[in-house]
Design an enzyme around this catalytic site. Sequence first.
Site, short mmCIF file in Angstrom:
data_model
loop_
_atom_site.label_atom_id
_atom_site.label_comp_id
_atom_site.label_asym_id
_atom_site.label_seq_id
_atom_site.Cartn_x
_atom_site.Cartn_y
_atom_site.Cartn_z
N ASP A 75 0.85 -1.19 0.00
CA ASP A 75 0.00 0.00 0.00
C ASP A 75 0.88 1.24 0.00
O ASP A 75 2.09 1.15 0.22
CB ASP A 75 -0.95 0.01 1.21
CG ASP A 75 -0.26 -0.47 2.47
OD1 ASP A 75 0.93 -0.13 2.64
OD2 ASP A 75 -0.89 -1.18 3.26
N ASP A 77 1.46 4.97 1.58
CA ASP A 77 1.12 5.93 2.62
C ASP A 77 1.78 7.26 2.31
O ASP A 77 2.91 7.32 1.80
CB ASP A 77 1.62 5.43 3.99
CG ASP A 77 0.91 4.16 4.41
OD1 ASP A 77 -0.23 3.94 3.97
OD2 ASP A 77 1.51 3.37 5.17
N ASP A 156 9.98 3.22 13.11
CA ASP A 156 10.67 2.11 13.77
C ASP A 156 12.09 1.83 13.26
O ASP A 156 13.04 1.87 14.01
CB ASP A 156 9.79 0.84 13.76
CG ASP A 156 9.16 0.54 12.42
OD1 ASP A 156 9.51 1.21 11.42
OD2 ASP A 156 8.32 -0.39 12.34
P1 ATP Z 1 4.19 -3.52 5.15
O1 ATP Z 1 4.80 -3.72 3.82
O2 ATP Z 1 4.12 -4.75 5.93
O3 ATP Z 1 2.89 -2.76 5.13
P2 ATP Z 1 5.16 -1.12 6.36
O4 ATP Z 1 6.55 -0.67 6.67
O5 ATP Z 1 4.39 -0.32 5.38
O6 ATP Z 1 5.26 -2.61 5.93
P3 ATP Z 1 3.05 -0.55 8.21
O7 ATP Z 1 2.62 -1.33 9.39
O8 ATP Z 1 2.13 -0.40 7.06
O9 ATP Z 1 4.41 -1.22 7.73
O10 ATP Z 1 3.50 0.87 8.76
C1 ATP Z 1 3.81 1.96 7.92
C2 ATP Z 1 4.98 2.75 8.48
O11 ATP Z 1 4.63 3.29 9.76
C3 ATP Z 1 6.25 1.95 8.74
O12 ATP Z 1 7.04 1.85 7.57
C4 ATP Z 1 6.93 2.75 9.82
O13 ATP Z 1 7.60 3.88 9.28
C5 ATP Z 1 5.74 3.27 10.64
N1 ATP Z 1 5.41 2.36 11.76
C6 ATP Z 1 4.49 1.37 11.76
N2 ATP Z 1 4.44 0.74 12.95
C7 ATP Z 1 5.33 1.36 13.74
C8 ATP Z 1 5.72 1.19 15.10
N3 ATP Z 1 5.20 0.24 15.85
N4 ATP Z 1 6.66 2.04 15.59
C9 ATP Z 1 7.20 3.02 14.83
N5 ATP Z 1 6.87 3.20 13.55
C10 ATP Z 1 5.95 2.40 12.99
MG MG Z 2 2.32 -0.60 4.87
#
Ligand code: ATP
Ligand code: MG
Length: 441
Positions: A75, A77, A156
């Site tokens: 997705d 963001d 994170d």
């Molecule tokens: P995926 O491909 O699994 O969606 P993602 O990195 O996009 O991986 P998400 O859970 O969609 O993961 O979160 C989007 C963003 O928000 C992350 O890339 C990170 O920058 C931030 N984020 C999400 N969860 C946390 C957390 N628990 N602590 C700090 N930052 C976070």
């Molecule tokens: Mg994501």
Amino acid sequence: MVLFRKISKIFKASANRSEPSSASHIIPRPQHNISRENISENALKVLYRLHKAGYQACLVGGAVRDLALGLEPKDFDVATDASPEDVKSLFRNCRLIGRRFRLAHVFYGRDIIEVATFRGSGDMDVSADQLSHSDEGRILRDNVYGSIEEDARRRDFTVNAMYYDIRDFSVLDYMDGMKDIEQGILRIIGEPEQRYREDPVRMLRVVRFAVKLGFKIHLETETPIFDLAGLLDDISPSRLFDESVKLFMSGQALQTFELLRHYGLFAYLYPMTEEALSIEDHDFPIILVSQAMKNTDERLQSGKSVTPAFIYASILWEPVRLLAERINEEEDLPAFPAMQKAIAKTLQKQSQHTAIPKRFSIFMREVWQLQGRFEFTTGMRPYKLLSHPRFRAAYDFLLLRAGCGEVSQELADWWTHFQDATSSEKKKMTRPGKRPGKKKK
Ligand code: ATP
Ligand code: MG
């Protein structure tokens, strides 16, 4: 010369930025491989509209990481300096969600682009009343807006904290994520122990990303996990369930399971299973769980449908089976009611750790309860079982049990044969006195 002009243009642009970005954090377009071609049309629409209205607009997080790695993002963001209300006034198809920290969702049919306003970091210049911590140091409120650099700092991992800026297509890399992308390293931002205490789910996330990306976890990011795994006890069972679906439904469940056990994290997600798996007198439970995960991974890789319920049924089978056996012996209850009681107790206890929603636990209960009925291969009972709506899943589960030696392969083969047999063959097979191999002790 051309390059010099480009660079001086970037320097000028960065001098105009409101945030204190030094040029070393800017990766200009020619120096990275992220192309608009791979960004969804809807995400681009949102980015351009925000930019045209005078706001800073960046793609952020997993999408930038995946694009930099040549992977297809799940997705997209967006992060911006526009407030949620500003975003709402720019898009008709927008809804604000969240009470504490408001996020804007921009809808294009079923596609949702999440737009978040840059958020300030908990440990920066925030007054005490804006931030409160649990006893473990976990941030309970982090509803402060901030600069883009602060926003990067509260994410994170370094690889998750890069921003693709629609203004000039550069990547803003305050945390040196691109270097870690190139070297295949997962590194938590800030002081590792403090960041895990703030949000223990980051320990699960690091495992998930290590497996998904094939990255190595940096030593300082990895070391505290062994000691801090227990902090997962503080996380709500429903959040752990959401994480657990991401962990096991990603197409690499088996590797994830092994890594979770390695760090001692699995024990806090499924404590009864961990306990059952560490009984050393037989190894079939671990083979059963591993095989269920392998099957799920293979099905996902070949585009077949999967239900998380099947994996959960296999994860919790050994605790259920052991408890049913104990109830059967100690309370002198027959096998079927003993199994029912064991299922109810196990699901109840499990719900205090990783909660499993009803729609899945109903499936699991049925699959488990049907296992006992496979032992009856004579008379009308096999016909009845065959027409049960959950027969297929229960049979697949029986195959898993046979595969690891918990029940006889002959019994599983009997059922394989019975399904495809003609009616006269079926009649012969179900004659009294004929019994395929009995359950192993
Ligand atoms: P995926 O491909 O699994 O969606 P993602 O990195 O996009 O991986 P998400 O859970 O969609 O993961 O979160 C989007 C963003 O928000 C992350 O890339 C990170 O920058 C931030 N984020 C999400 N969860 C946390 C957390 N628990 N602590 C700090 N930052 C976070
Ligand atoms: Mg994501």
